[in-house]
Design an enzyme around this catalytic site. Sequence first.
Site, PDB file in Angstrom:
ATOM      1  N   SER A  85      -7.615   1.835  -3.545  1.00 31.40           N
ATOM      2  CA  SER A  85      -6.319   2.382  -3.121  1.00 31.40           C
ATOM      3  C   SER A  85      -5.526   2.916  -4.306  1.00 31.40           C
ATOM      4  O   SER A  85      -4.616   3.717  -4.119  1.00 31.40           O
ATOM      5  CB  SER A  85      -5.466   1.290  -2.486  1.00 31.40           C
ATOM      6  OG  SER A  85      -5.879   1.034  -1.200  1.00 31.40           O
ATOM      7  N   ASP A 117       0.920   4.073  -3.189  1.00 33.45           N
ATOM      8  CA  ASP A 117       0.582   5.489  -3.056  1.00 33.45           C
ATOM      9  C   ASP A 117       1.740   6.372  -3.518  1.00 33.45           C
ATOM     10  O   ASP A 117       1.544   7.311  -4.296  1.00 33.45           O
ATOM     11  CB  ASP A 117       0.234   5.818  -1.597  1.00 33.45           C
ATOM     12  CG  ASP A 117      -1.103   5.242  -1.174  1.00 33.45           C
ATOM     13  OD1 ASP A 117      -1.672   4.446  -1.928  1.00 33.45           O
ATOM     14  OD2 ASP A 117      -1.576   5.576  -0.075  1.00 33.45           O
ATOM     15  N   GLU A 149       0.831  -1.212   0.000  1.00 33.53           N
ATOM     16  CA  GLU A 149       0.000   0.000   0.000  1.00 33.53           C
ATOM     17  C   GLU A 149       0.865   1.261   0.000  1.00 33.53           C
ATOM     18  O   GLU A 149       0.640   2.198  -0.770  1.00 33.53           O
ATOM     19  CB  GLU A 149      -0.909  -0.018   1.232  1.00 33.53           C
ATOM     20  CG  GLU A 149      -1.773   1.205   1.393  1.00 33.53           C
ATOM     21  CD  GLU A 149      -2.840   1.302   0.329  1.00 33.53           C
ATOM     22  OE1 GLU A 149      -3.653   0.388   0.212  1.00 33.53           O
ATOM     23  OE2 GLU A 149      -2.851   2.308  -0.391  1.00 33.53           O
TER      24      GLU A 149
END
Length: 603
Positions: free
Chosen positions: A516, A301, A297
């Site tokens: 996400s 990002d 994750e």
Amino acid sequence: MFVVSFLLAALVTLQSVVASPVNSRFDDTIKETHNVPPKWSKVGNPHPFHLLKINIGLRANNFDLLEQHLHQVSDPSHHRYGQHLTQQQVHELISPSDETTDLIEEWLSQNDIDPSHCQYNAARDWITLTLPVAQVERLLHTKYSVYQHQDGTKLVRTTQWSLPRSLHEHVTTIQPTTAFLRANPKGETVLTVPTEVDLDQLTAAANSSSLNRVCNFAGMTTACLRTLYNTVNYSVQASSKNQIGFTNYLGQVSSRSDARLYLRNFRPEAVNSSYAVNQVSVDNGPLDNATAEAGVEGNLDLETILGLVYPTPVTLYSTGGSPPFDPDLSTTSNTNEPYLTWVLYLREQDPNTVPKVISTSYGDDEQTVPELYAKTVCNQFAALGAQGISLFFSSGDYGVGDNDSCISNDGQNRITFLPAFPASCPYVTTVGGTRDYPEVVAYDAHNGYASGSGFSNYFTRPFWQATAVERYLDTIGDQFKGLYNTAGRAYPDLAAQSYRYLVFVNASVRSVDGTSCASPTVASIFSLVNDALAAKGKPPLGWLNPWLYQQGFAAFTDIVNGSSVGCNRAGFSAAEGWDAASGFGTPDFEKILDVLEIGTGSS
Ligand SMILES: *[C@@H]1O[C@H](CO)[C@@H](O)[C@H](O)[C@H]1NC(C)=O
Ligand SMILES: *[C@@H]1O[C@H](CO)[C@@H](O)[C@H](O)[C@H]1NC(C)=O
Ligand SMILES: *[C@@H]1O[C@H](CO)[C@@H](O)[C@H](O)[C@H]1NC(C)=O
Ligand SMILES: *[C@@H]1O[C@H](CO)[C@@H](O)[C@H](O)[C@H]1NC(C)=O
Ligand SMILES: *[C@@H]1O[C@H](CO)[C@@H](O)[C@H](O)[C@H]1NC(C)=O
Ligand SMILES: *[C@@H]1O[C@H](CO)[C@@H](O)[C@H](O)[C@H]1NC(C)=O
Ligand SMILES: *[C@@H]1O[C@H](CO)[C@@H](O)[C@H](O)[C@H]1NC(C)=O
């Protein structure tokens, strides 16, 4: 005579105060009850000297006025549009009244807690106190237990707490008590998929201006996103005045060397920006160093944002509070609630150092988050919005709810759709996911990923989305009747690609699905919009939703196919105009500049 009777009256009043202290045990009534969320079970008692870092939220003296200002400065048809509040103005509006502060301090004193041990934040609306659990139990007339999640996470929490009745209206929430947050990183909950794409071919195609050549929807890249959403011909103009941020929780670390590798492949000119990222640790959140292990994750990002916004500066906030943690030790660490910790930290910072666009890819089922906590955190997000900060959150990865877990947590075990928090907070902009071209609502049969969607059970529908949402509800009629709150805040607000993003982790490439992917993508595009505004001397967009539902929607590509598959059914379908599966659809950067009348003239 007059003087004497006055004195007598004063004495009587004084006596009655002493005779019925605010914390009289008979006065105590339950302030909040919340069931233990699914997947958690009680495993024991904490050591009585286990230390809890308690946050006491004090009722703002004038939150209604703050909300009114927020709406005015965020409404493009209002003459105050864009005139965001200063930090000082926000502090004045959310400070508690003297009466509130005095009552709380009196109550603490009467419970043998010296008010001089209270730490106040700058606006004095939060008190932080570190106390042994046994003392908190006496203060709140409760009993804490150790709870364990199926994944091994342990927390010291309770399911009910009390306050003297006279204090109820003065306290917003006290945590940690009932909030069992274990914020799921959305990119981790879904399967990462081995990539089947040819990297060299994709890298070579990156210079093409044709979508067919740049994009391979089995392996999403920066070049494809820039072409699809029309940022590819834009040059950043105000990188000294504008920046973007994102948040890491649960021990996620964003590896700068992986980001460097990603950029070398997909945005070579930006390769040096990987090590320029500003890493901020909140409450001992882990940062990239020689030994910290990268997270999927955290890398997703950082890589997505760096690729899209270069050369705009990027700040990442890593907030601590992750498992594993042994609650038998008398430790203050790892017991905090992550969103609250982060937002309270951010509210204290010099506004000039805070990015005006921030992306967060974490969330939980709303019903597992206590309502008081959810409302308090959401109001803190409003305080950031009033200062011109746009907050983007992912909408979740299980459509209307994870199959076979769509059951209410209120003791009635009803079948119900499961909205997510903070996605359901009206003061954030919630981002759903698409795939392919023409784009459809994302669903991946390989791992069950479906773009998150829903209607809040805590937040009623705000007026700015009423027309759009009611129009959609008219088209679906009684479908799903009883499974969702037809009067709730509906999300997502908009969407972006969320399928098979290529991510480097541990120096090798893989692909991931999830909203996400979509939240950092949309946040990056709006950071570029803020760049164009800053270059023209204009203020940032701030809280986006009133603008989006009033004008901005015209700059979005409507998604009309697919649905938010979940709860063992197809879920809400996409449709013309706003829909509960894709919001208004996906952004077109050039069109956004046109709507804002700051077009570059290139379209
Ligand atoms: C893409 O274009 C840039 C600038 O024109 C050039 O330096 C680079 O070699 C090209 N990349 C590929 C893979 O063709
Ligand atoms: C960007 O500019 C190039 C060269 O002028 C042009 O061929 C291309 O169509 C433009 N791309 C977009 C998305 O406008
Ligand atoms: C990155 O930094 C190195 C060392 O300062 C420099 O030689 C190189 O030209 C830079 N690369 C780019 C793409 O700016
Ligand atoms: C690097 O970060 C990890 C994770 O936060 C931490 O445990 C470790 O002590 C750090 N190492 C150094 C050298 O700072
Ligand atoms: C959307 O659905 C319509 C009707 O089923 C179909 O004709 C169209 O090709 C679909 N579009 C996409 C992008 O899948
Ligand atoms: C959930 O249920 C729907 C409808 O029955 C099905 O299409 C979907 O594949 C299921 N998802 C998962 C992850 O099993
Ligand atoms: C990265 O490598 C480390 C050490 O080999 C391993 O423990 C970790 O699981 C890997 N991370 C991912 C996300 O694959």
